[in-house]
Design an enzyme around this catalytic site. Structure first.
Site, PDB file in Angstrom:
ATOM      1  N   ILE A 199      10.665  -3.571  11.447  1.00  0.00           N
ATOM      2  CA  ILE A 199      11.715  -4.545  11.698  1.00  0.00           C
ATOM      3  C   ILE A 199      12.814  -4.411  10.648  1.00  0.00           C
ATOM      4  O   ILE A 199      12.595  -3.897   9.559  1.00  0.00           O
ATOM      5  CB  ILE A 199      11.168  -5.992  11.715  1.00  0.00           C
ATOM      6  CG1 ILE A 199      10.530  -6.346  10.359  1.00  0.00           C
ATOM      7  CG2 ILE A 199      10.177  -6.175  12.849  1.00  0.00           C
ATOM      8  CD1 ILE A 199      10.086  -7.794  10.244  1.00  0.00           C
TER       9      ILE A 199
ATOM     10  N   ASP B 237      15.312  -2.525  -1.412  1.00  0.00           N
ATOM     11  CA  ASP B 237      14.190  -3.242  -0.793  1.00  0.00           C
ATOM     12  C   ASP B 237      13.284  -2.225  -0.098  1.00  0.00           C
ATOM     13  O   ASP B 237      13.528  -1.827   1.035  1.00  0.00           O
ATOM     14  CB  ASP B 237      14.702  -4.280   0.209  1.00  0.00           C
ATOM     15  CG  ASP B 237      13.597  -5.207   0.694  1.00  0.00           C
ATOM     16  OD1 ASP B 237      12.411  -4.817   0.631  1.00  0.00           O
ATOM     17  OD2 ASP B 237      13.913  -6.318   1.154  1.00  0.00           O
TER      18      ASP B 237
ATOM     19  N   GLY C 160      15.208  -8.901   6.752  1.00  0.00           N
ATOM     20  CA  GLY C 160      15.879 -10.179   6.983  1.00  0.00           C
ATOM     21  C   GLY C 160      17.167 -10.291   6.192  1.00  0.00           C
ATOM     22  O   GLY C 160      18.167 -10.834   6.672  1.00  0.00           O
TER      23      GLY C 160
ATOM     24  N   HIS D 176       9.495  -2.270   6.855  1.00  0.00           N
ATOM     25  CA  HIS D 176      10.760  -1.949   7.506  1.00  0.00           C
ATOM     26  C   HIS D 176      10.922  -0.468   7.830  1.00  0.00           C
ATOM     27  O   HIS D 176      11.964  -0.064   8.363  1.00  0.00           O
ATOM     28  CB  HIS D 176      11.911  -2.419   6.614  1.00  0.00           C
ATOM     29  CG  HIS D 176      11.794  -3.853   6.225  1.00  0.00           C
ATOM     30  ND1 HIS D 176      11.883  -4.876   7.129  1.00  0.00           N
ATOM     31  CD2 HIS D 176      11.539  -4.442   5.020  1.00  0.00           C
ATOM     32  CE1 HIS D 176      11.712  -6.036   6.508  1.00  0.00           C
ATOM     33  NE2 HIS D 176      11.498  -5.793   5.226  1.00  0.00           N
TER      34      HIS D 176
END
Length: 282
Positions: A206, A186, A209, A191
């Site tokens: 961040i 990913d 998820g 991120h």
């Protein structure tokens, strides 16, 4: 350009074949923070290696296709809202698999309220065709409402019991967590790149998820499956707030027969980061 309903619903996804090795299986487990206890050793050591069921989310993935300008999606402003995983067979620690992906839903919430996009993927064994698992992902496209599509999809979130949690799990993330997790495939710059994170409205990069989703699986596996992957049949939740790398996740779990409800908080910010969680165990 704005979203076109028919174009997005018919978005072409070629089937993807993905060969993965024991090293890939170990890397995924390390990316969700496994390996800090003896009980988690089977997920990070090739002798008797076990695959974490949620590794399915990175297998035969179509890539960051929503970044394609032809979709009409404002990709810097999208958020992953809901995720579910249903296991039909345990993941082998090494295999060649095939992924089939399609857009399964698109709803227009209106100007200023965004849109909801649902994407489904099935992963099967490339050699014998057996379906190993199915994943459903729902994304909130924050800046893409008002394109004239159908109304919001009805997604009923799982209930969380009112009683005190039966089990508590505490999981520490590393400031490097997203840097490790992204190596499983990913590569969304949200991120890792502070500039992209700032453009999306965050104070810094961040955590993925789906990394937090994997951490939830750690809690269920440890709390109710004795860390045997074949005992986790399904997992679903809603992402309600981002996790920043380095934060501590406190997971509350409630068992009712074969079902486990769960919710998770960032302990540093006292914010619910996963809600309406539900797992099926055996």
């Amino acid at each position: 350009m704005p979203i076109d309903y028919d174009t997005l619903m018919a978005w072409p996804f070629p089937d993807r074949v993905h060969a993965y090795s024991p090293d890939d299986t170990i890397l995924y487990a390390l990316g969700i923070g496994m390996g800090g206890t003896d009980e988690e050793l089977p997920f990070v050591y090739e002798d008797g290696l076990r695959a974490v069921p949620t590794m399915a989310v990175v297998l035969a993935h179509p890539g960051f296709w929503m970044r394609d300008s032809g979709t009409g999606i404002t990709w810097r402003r999208l958020l992953h809202r809901d995720q579910s995983l249903t296991m039909f067979r345990p993941l082998p620690p090494a295999a060649t698999v095939k992924g089939r992906t399609w857009v399964s839903g698109l709803a227009d919430r209106g100007v200023g309220r965004g849109a909801l996009l649902s994407v489904t993927r099935e992963v099967s064994d490339a050699e014998n065709g057996e379906v190993l698992c199915r994943m459903d992902s729902t994304y909130l496209l924050r800046d893409d409402g008002g394109f004239g599509g159908p109304l919001e999809m009805a997604v009923a979130p799982a209930d969380i019991p009112l009683r005190k949690a039966d089990t508590i799990g505490v999981f520490h993330t590393s400031v490097r967590s997203s840097l490790i997790y992204r190596l499983s495939g990913d590569k969304n710059p949200l991120h890792v790149d502070p500039r992209v994170a700032a453009a999306a409205g965050f104070s810094g990069p961040i955590l993925h998820g789906l990394c937090t989703f994997g951490i939830a699986a750690r809690g269920i596996l440890a709390g109710y499956c004795d860390n045997w992957p074949e005992r986790l049949a399904s997992l679903q939740c809603r992402f309600t707030a981002p996790v920043y790398p380095g934060e501590t996740i406190r997971m509350e779990m409630w068992k009712d027969g074969s079902h486990v409800a769960f919710r998770a908080h960032s302990m540093e910010r006292s914010v619910v980061v996963l809600d309406h969680g539900k797992a099926t165990v055996c």
